[in-house]
Design a protein around this motif. Structure first.
Motif, mmCIF file in Angstrom:
data_model
loop_
_atom_site.group_PDB
_atom_site.id
_atom_site.type_symbol
_atom_site.label_atom_id
_atom_site.label_comp_id
_atom_site.label_asym_id
_atom_site.label_seq_id
_atom_site.Cartn_x
_atom_site.Cartn_y
_atom_site.Cartn_z
ATOM 1 N N GLU A 281 0.843 -1.200 0.000
ATOM 2 C CA GLU A 281 0.000 0.000 0.000
ATOM 3 C C GLU A 281 0.875 1.246 0.000
ATOM 4 O O GLU A 281 1.814 1.372 0.794
ATOM 5 C CB GLU A 281 -0.909 -0.005 1.225
ATOM 6 N N LEU A 282 0.549 2.179 -0.879
ATOM 7 C CA LEU A 282 1.296 3.431 -0.981
ATOM 8 C C LEU A 282 0.916 4.363 0.171
ATOM 9 O O LEU A 282 -0.258 4.584 0.448
ATOM 10 C CB LEU A 282 0.998 4.118 -2.313
ATOM 11 N N VAL A 283 1.950 4.904 0.828
ATOM 12 C CA VAL A 283 1.795 5.877 1.905
ATOM 13 C C VAL A 283 2.549 7.136 1.506
ATOM 14 O O VAL A 283 3.690 7.058 1.039
ATOM 15 C CB VAL A 283 2.349 5.316 3.234
ATOM 16 N N ILE A 284 1.925 8.299 1.660
ATOM 17 C CA ILE A 284 2.555 9.552 1.231
ATOM 18 C C ILE A 284 2.529 10.566 2.363
ATOM 19 O O ILE A 284 1.506 10.732 3.051
ATOM 20 C CB ILE A 284 1.843 10.146 -0.001
ATOM 21 N N THR A 285 3.650 11.248 2.546
ATOM 22 C CA THR A 285 3.762 12.367 3.477
ATOM 23 C C THR A 285 4.019 13.633 2.676
ATOM 24 O O THR A 285 4.939 13.676 1.855
ATOM 25 C CB THR A 285 4.907 12.147 4.475
ATOM 26 N N SER A 286 3.216 14.663 2.895
ATOM 27 C CA SER A 286 3.462 15.935 2.216
ATOM 28 C C SER A 286 4.664 16.617 2.873
ATOM 29 O O SER A 286 4.881 16.510 4.076
ATOM 30 C CB SER A 286 2.234 16.839 2.296
ATOM 31 N N LEU A 287 5.450 17.328 2.063
ATOM 32 C CA LEU A 287 6.669 17.957 2.573
ATOM 33 C C LEU A 287 6.657 19.474 2.488
ATOM 34 O O LEU A 287 7.534 20.117 3.077
ATOM 35 C CB LEU A 287 7.892 17.425 1.796
ATOM 36 N N THR A 288 5.699 20.054 1.782
ATOM 37 C CA THR A 288 5.743 21.505 1.572
ATOM 38 C C THR A 288 4.382 22.187 1.744
ATOM 39 O O THR A 288 4.279 23.388 1.517
ATOM 40 C CB THR A 288 6.263 21.820 0.151
ATOM 41 N N LYS A 289 3.358 21.468 2.141
ATOM 42 C CA LYS A 289 2.028 22.069 2.213
ATOM 43 C C LYS A 289 1.832 22.870 3.505
ATOM 44 O O LYS A 289 2.260 22.448 4.580
ATOM 45 C CB LYS A 289 0.958 20.988 2.107
ATOM 46 N N GLU A 290 1.160 24.008 3.349
ATOM 47 C CA GLU A 290 0.887 24.874 4.497
ATOM 48 C C GLU A 290 -0.502 24.617 5.085
ATOM 49 O O GLU A 290 -0.643 24.383 6.277
ATOM 50 C CB GLU A 290 0.980 26.346 4.076
ATOM 51 N N ALA A 291 -1.528 24.703 4.248
ATOM 52 C CA ALA A 291 -2.891 24.621 4.759
ATOM 53 C C ALA A 291 -3.238 23.247 5.291
ATOM 54 O O ALA A 291 -3.951 23.119 6.288
ATOM 55 C CB ALA A 291 -3.885 25.024 3.674
ATOM 56 N N LEU A 292 -2.744 22.199 4.636
ATOM 57 C CA LEU A 292 -3.135 20.835 4.987
ATOM 58 C C LEU A 292 -1.920 19.907 4.952
ATOM 59 O O LEU A 292 -1.773 19.090 4.032
ATOM 60 C CB LEU A 292 -4.215 20.340 4.012
ATOM 61 N N PRO A 293 -1.033 20.004 5.940
ATOM 62 C CA PRO A 293 0.074 19.044 5.998
ATOM 63 C C PRO A 293 -0.474 17.659 6.319
ATOM 64 O O PRO A 293 -1.396 17.521 7.131
ATOM 65 C CB PRO A 293 0.942 19.584 7.148
ATOM 66 N N VAL A 294 0.063 16.639 5.657
ATOM 67 C CA VAL A 294 -0.441 15.275 5.833
ATOM 68 C C VAL A 294 0.727 14.350 6.137
ATOM 69 O O VAL A 294 1.687 14.268 5.362
ATOM 70 C CB VAL A 294 -1.179 14.787 4.568
ATOM 71 N N ARG A 296 2.118 10.607 6.636
ATOM 72 C CA ARG A 296 1.975 9.166 6.400
ATOM 73 C C ARG A 296 0.535 8.784 6.076
ATOM 74 O O ARG A 296 -0.083 7.953 6.746
ATOM 75 C CB ARG A 296 2.497 8.358 7.579
ATOM 76 N N TYR A 297 0.030 9.352 5.007
ATOM 77 C CA TYR A 297 -1.349 9.087 4.599
ATOM 78 C C TYR A 297 -1.448 7.756 3.885
ATOM 79 O O TYR A 297 -0.759 7.510 2.886
ATOM 80 C CB TYR A 297 -1.861 10.192 3.681
ATOM 81 N N ARG A 298 -2.317 6.895 4.370
ATOM 82 C CA ARG A 298 -2.540 5.589 3.754
ATOM 83 C C ARG A 298 -3.501 5.777 2.591
ATOM 84 O O ARG A 298 -4.711 5.955 2.780
ATOM 85 C CB ARG A 298 -3.092 4.601 4.778
ATOM 86 N N THR A 299 -2.966 5.717 1.379
ATOM 87 C CA THR A 299 -3.771 5.997 0.188
ATOM 88 C C THR A 299 -4.737 4.873 -0.152
ATOM 89 O O THR A 299 -5.737 5.098 -0.822
ATOM 90 C CB THR A 299 -2.866 6.230 -1.030
ATOM 91 N N GLY A 300 -4.409 3.644 0.273
ATOM 92 C CA GLY A 300 -5.209 2.487 -0.120
ATOM 93 C C GLY A 300 -4.815 1.917 -1.465
ATOM 94 O O GLY A 300 -5.272 0.832 -1.834
ATOM 95 N N ASP A 301 -3.940 2.602 -2.206
ATOM 96 C CA ASP A 301 -3.543 2.156 -3.544
ATOM 97 C C ASP A 301 -2.377 1.179 -3.469
ATOM 98 O O ASP A 301 -1.382 1.436 -2.794
ATOM 99 C CB ASP A 301 -3.144 3.359 -4.402
#
Length: 428
Positions: A281-294, A296-301
């Motif tokens: 399962e792909l997990v993504i962490t945002s590195l530059t977002k201001e309004a909505l930092p995320v 280790r988001y579990r994408t389900g993909d």
């Protein structure tokens, strides 16, 4: 074409960028998002414990349920006065996920979309017909802004209105079309009905995403329209389209823009990180977002990661085609079945059109699976013979036999002009 020098950075240079940005993102999320402050405190982790990406596995996962539990804007890290735009997911399985952007976030989105379009072979002199839906869905405006950032011309047709789509492709000689893969095939059928040969159009490239598809389905699109079909990937929760894309040169996995989005692949059952090349399962962490930092988001993909340098020269990691979703796994009589496995069989048979549906029902305590599939217009044998061939192929890849396999005439199964195509109907 390389749009940004960052795309060809060394792995060491890229790691230095990621380390600094991850530490800043964790601190920003901890200070400004109560959900993350509580989650990190519960895990006994402080922002100071995260020195770089080697520490990313210490962080707790973020899930869709977290967005729903904090609906509408509890995951935001800035006050509403600092927001420049709000989008939302479709909400087909419950409350939509609300996502926000500051001016800086929109600038990053435009930049990663311009990178993506350039990797797909789009050039400033091209005309891009955007058939993704505008509005709360991130696809339409995400592509629109990226095309303008690149310096190309965008036709904001939006989703649906197939007759006008075809007119615009003919009259304005669009070289590039962006839409879902299922809509590409719908357009090809509609052109055939009007006596139009897609190969006579100026169209060279289609950029397809927003729903999973197999390589055989891509080949069907390329053959039907006479184009190069390039796969794009994104999620509203992360930014929208533009998280990754295939390069037109190699079409060998999608380059993730790692300076903005840090990827991992995990075992969907245990949550443990998997080695390079293993599917999970792909997990993504945002590195530059201001309004909505995320974090280790579990994408389900379900996908893989490949860190080898690409033939195009880009060094950023490539994710494989999404083979399915961890939450799309069908369990039929105790056996695991992914819809993508069934699609691969369907598309690989020349006599079968790329249109099918799966219906799941329950008779008492017994699960039942029915598969309906269309045959191609040029198919000359009997439907019974084709049904036997499909059944034989399915037996080779599935551990459970469909209870009913129906072969129907072309045009029988429902098409969609707008949104994502639905393949699985679970009536249980």
């Amino acid at each position: 074409m390389i749009y940004s020098d960052t795309e060809v950075s060394s792995r060491a240079e890229l790691r230095a960028i990621q380390d600094g940005r991850l530490a800043e993102t964790v601190a920003h999320a901890y200070e400004n998002v109560p959900h993350y402050r509580d989650a990190l405190d519960e895990a006994n982790i402080s922002p100071g414990d995260i020195g770089g990406v080697e520490d990313v596995s210490k962080l707790p996962f973020t899930t869709k349920e977290d967005f729903r539990d904090n609906y509408p804007d509890g995951m935001f890290a800035v006050p509403r006065a600092e927001l420049a735009r709000i989008h939302a997911s479709s909400g087909t399985t419950g409350k939509p996920k609300i996502v926000g952007y500051t001016d800086s976030d929109l600038g990053i989105w435009r930049e990663v979309m311009a990178r993506s379009l350039s990797a797909a072979g789009v050039e400033p002199e091209h005309v891009v017909q955007n058939a993704y839906g505008y509005g709360l869905f991130t696809g339409g405006l995400g592509f629109h802004d990226g095309v303008e950032e690149l310096g190309a011309c965008v036709i904001p047709v939006g989703g649906g209105n197939t007759a006008r789509q075809i007119d615009m492709l003919q009259d304005l000689e669009s070289e590039v079309l962006s839409c879902t893969p299922s809509y590409c095939l719908y357009l090809a059928e509609a052109m055939e009905d009007r006596g139009i040969d897609p190969h006579d159009l100026a169209l060279e490239t289609v950029i397809i995403g927003a729903e999973p598809f197999t390589d055989p389905m891509r080949e069907e699109i390329e053959e039907a329209l006479g184009v190069t079909a390039v796969d794009v990937y994104g999620l509203s929760e992360i930014i929208g389209p533009g998280v990754s894309i295939e390069c037109a040169e190699a079409q060998d996995g999608q380059h993730i823009w790692e300076d903005h989005f840090y990827p991992e692949v995990i075992d969907p059952e245990t949550g443990e990180p998997l080695p390079e090349g293993e599917e999970g399962e792909l997990v993504i962490t945002s590195l530059t977002k201001e309004a909505l930092p995320v974090l280790r988001y579990r994408t389900g993909d379900m996908t893989t990661l490949n860190y080898e340098k690409c033939a195009c020269g880009r060094t950023m990691v490539r994710m494989g085609n999404v083979t399915g979703r961890a939450d799309d796994l069908l369990i039929v009589r105790g056996v695991n079945v992914y819809p993508s496995q069934i699609e691969e069989v369907m598309i690989d048979l020349d006599a079968v059109a790329p249109h099918y549906r799966i219906d799941l029902t329950r008779d008492g305590q017994l699960d039942r699976m029915k598969i309906s599939v269309e045959y191609h217009e040029n198919f000359e044998d009997s439907p019974a013979e084709l049904r036997d061939r499909i059944d034989s192929c399915l037996r080779e890849i599935l551990d459970v036999k469909p209870d009913e396999l129906e072969v129907v005439e072309p045009g029988t199964l429902e098409r969609t002009e707008v949104g994502k195509v639905k393949r699985v109907f679970d009536h249980r």
